[in-house]
Write a protein that holds these residues in place. Structure first.
Motif, short mmCIF file in Angstrom:
data_model
loop_
_atom_site.label_atom_id
_atom_site.label_comp_id
_atom_site.label_asym_id
_atom_site.label_seq_id
_atom_site.Cartn_x
_atom_site.Cartn_y
_atom_site.Cartn_z
N ASP A 1 -2.02 4.67 -7.80
CA ASP A 1 -0.57 5.16 -8.41
C ASP A 1 0.54 5.16 -7.59
OD1 ASP A 1 -1.28 6.64 -10.62
OD2 ASP A 1 -1.76 8.21 -9.15
N PRO A 2 2.25 4.64 -7.30
CA PRO A 2 2.67 3.99 -5.95
C PRO A 2 3.43 5.41 -5.58
CG PRO A 2 3.99 4.48 -8.63
CD PRO A 2 2.61 5.04 -8.59
N ALA A 3 3.60 5.15 -4.57
CA ALA A 3 4.45 6.44 -3.66
C ALA A 3 5.76 5.79 -3.39
CB ALA A 3 3.77 6.46 -2.23
N PHE A 4 6.30 6.56 -2.53
CA PHE A 4 8.01 6.42 -2.62
C PHE A 4 8.09 6.31 -1.24
CE2 PHE A 4 7.39 7.96 -6.78
CZ PHE A 4 7.64 6.62 -7.72
N GLY A 5 9.98 5.92 -0.33
CA GLY A 5 10.74 6.44 0.16
C GLY A 5 11.83 6.28 0.99
N PHE A 6 12.26 7.08 1.34
CA PHE A 6 13.51 7.30 1.99
C PHE A 6 13.70 6.12 3.43
CE2 PHE A 6 17.39 8.85 3.21
CZ PHE A 6 18.23 8.10 2.22
N GLY A 7 14.71 5.66 4.17
CA GLY A 7 14.68 4.69 4.86
C GLY A 7 15.79 4.61 5.39
N GLY B 1 8.15 -6.60 0.97
CA GLY B 1 7.88 -6.33 2.34
C GLY B 1 6.09 -5.75 2.07
N ALA B 2 5.71 -5.69 3.58
CA ALA B 2 4.52 -5.31 3.56
C ALA B 2 4.84 -3.95 4.53
CB ALA B 2 3.37 -5.79 4.70
N ALA B 3 4.42 -2.52 4.15
CA ALA B 3 4.26 -1.11 5.11
C ALA B 3 2.65 -0.62 5.63
CB ALA B 3 4.98 -0.21 3.88
N TYR B 4 3.08 0.17 6.27
CA TYR B 4 1.98 1.17 6.57
C TYR B 4 2.70 2.53 6.51
CZ TYR B 4 -1.68 2.75 9.08
OH TYR B 4 -2.83 3.71 9.86
N LEU B 5 1.56 3.23 5.17
CA LEU B 5 1.96 4.39 4.81
C LEU B 5 0.70 5.37 5.76
CD1 LEU B 5 2.10 3.90 1.29
CD2 LEU B 5 4.00 4.11 2.52
N GLU B 6 1.34 6.35 5.93
CA GLU B 6 0.56 7.80 6.35
C GLU B 6 1.45 9.13 5.60
OE1 GLU B 6 -1.15 9.02 9.00
OE2 GLU B 6 -1.19 6.73 9.67
N GLU B 7 0.69 10.10 5.73
CA GLU B 7 1.04 11.15 4.84
C GLU B 7 2.35 11.83 4.98
OE1 GLU B 7 -1.64 14.51 5.02
OE2 GLU B 7 -2.48 13.87 5.74
N GLY C 1 10.62 5.48 7.29
CA GLY C 1 11.20 5.58 7.30
C GLY C 1 10.02 7.72 6.11
N LEU C 2 10.97 8.34 5.83
CA LEU C 2 10.27 9.25 5.22
C LEU C 2 9.36 8.85 3.72
CD1 LEU C 2 12.31 12.27 5.99
CD2 LEU C 2 10.24 11.68 7.72
N THR C 3 8.23 9.87 3.27
CA THR C 3 7.52 9.01 1.80
C THR C 3 7.37 10.41 1.21
OG1 THR C 3 5.13 9.85 3.30
CG2 THR C 3 5.76 7.52 3.12
N SER C 4 7.12 10.24 -0.42
CA SER C 4 7.20 11.42 -0.99
C SER C 4 5.92 10.92 -2.12
CB SER C 4 8.00 11.36 -1.53
OG SER C 4 7.83 12.33 -3.13
N ASN C 5 4.70 11.54 -2.61
CA ASN C 5 4.22 11.16 -3.49
C ASN C 5 2.66 10.48 -2.39
OD1 ASN C 5 2.60 11.42 -5.93
ND2 ASN C 5 3.46 9.35 -5.65
N VAL C 6 2.82 10.88 -1.54
CA VAL C 6 0.94 9.76 -0.47
C VAL C 6 0.34 11.09 -0.75
CG1 VAL C 6 0.68 9.26 1.44
CG2 VAL C 6 2.77 7.99 0.79
N GLU C 7 -0.63 11.00 -0.51
CA GLU C 7 -2.12 11.74 -1.34
C GLU C 7 -2.72 12.24 0.06
OE1 GLU C 7 -4.32 11.52 -4.34
OE2 GLU C 7 -3.24 11.17 -6.16
N SER C 8 -2.71 13.31 0.51
CA SER C 8 -4.53 13.52 2.15
C SER C 8 -5.09 12.98 1.75
CB SER C 8 -3.52 15.07 2.31
OG SER C 8 -3.91 15.63 1.27
N PRO C 9 -5.58 12.23 2.68
CA PRO C 9 -7.06 11.99 2.48
C PRO C 9 -7.79 13.49 2.22
CG PRO C 9 -6.49 11.79 5.09
CD PRO C 9 -4.91 12.23 4.45
N ALA C 10 -9.37 13.34 1.91
CA ALA C 10 -10.08 14.55 1.53
C ALA C 10 -10.71 14.42 2.64
CB ALA C 10 -11.22 13.68 -0.27
#
Length: 128
Positions: A19-25, A69-75, A99-108
């Motif tokens: 699933d995609p995630a979104f960001g603003f930064g 580009g390429a990104a590294y995501l955190e929660e 920037g800040l992310t939205s819709n990034v799932e936390s690791p189980a």
């Protein structure tokens, strides 16, 4: 011709659904400009890399900049490196963003407690 297409499709690698995630930064463009923008990431799992597609507004040149580009995501945040096209000057530029992310799932996180371990049955005593 059709059997060749079917065979080619059969040998294509199977892709996992993400699933995609979104960001603003904010992006700092090499050359001295700053941009504010949005990003769509190809994956929604944290602590991983992902493809980033974005649209920025460059504050000094007052122009829009689509980017890839390429990104590294955190929660909660992302860091990305991007290649963009200034639509006003038609110049290609590079940037680094945060920037800040939205819709990034936390690791189980699996939890195991001592009480969840089953107790063995009692050992039978001989002669009873």
């Amino acid at each position: 011709m059709m059997p060749a297409v079917a065979v080619a499709i059969g040998f294509m690698p199977v892709t996992a659904k993400a699933d995609p995630a979104f960001g603003f930064g904010v992006s700092f463009i090499f050359g001295g400009d700053v941009a504010i923008g949005v990003r769509v990431f190809s994956d929604d799992r944290p602590e991983r890399g992902a493809l980033a597609l974005g649209l920025d507004y460059k504050t000094k040149s007052k122009s829009f900049r689509p980017s890839v580009g390429a990104a590294y995501l955190e929660e909660d945040f992302y860091v990305d490196l991007s290649l963009g096209l200034d639509l006003k000057t038609q110049d290609v530029d590079y940037g680094i963003g945060l920037g800040l992310t939205s819709n990034v799932e936390s690791p189980a996180v699996g939890t195991t407690s001592i009480t969840s371990v089953p107790t063995p049955p009692p050992i039978p005593t001989p002669g009873a």
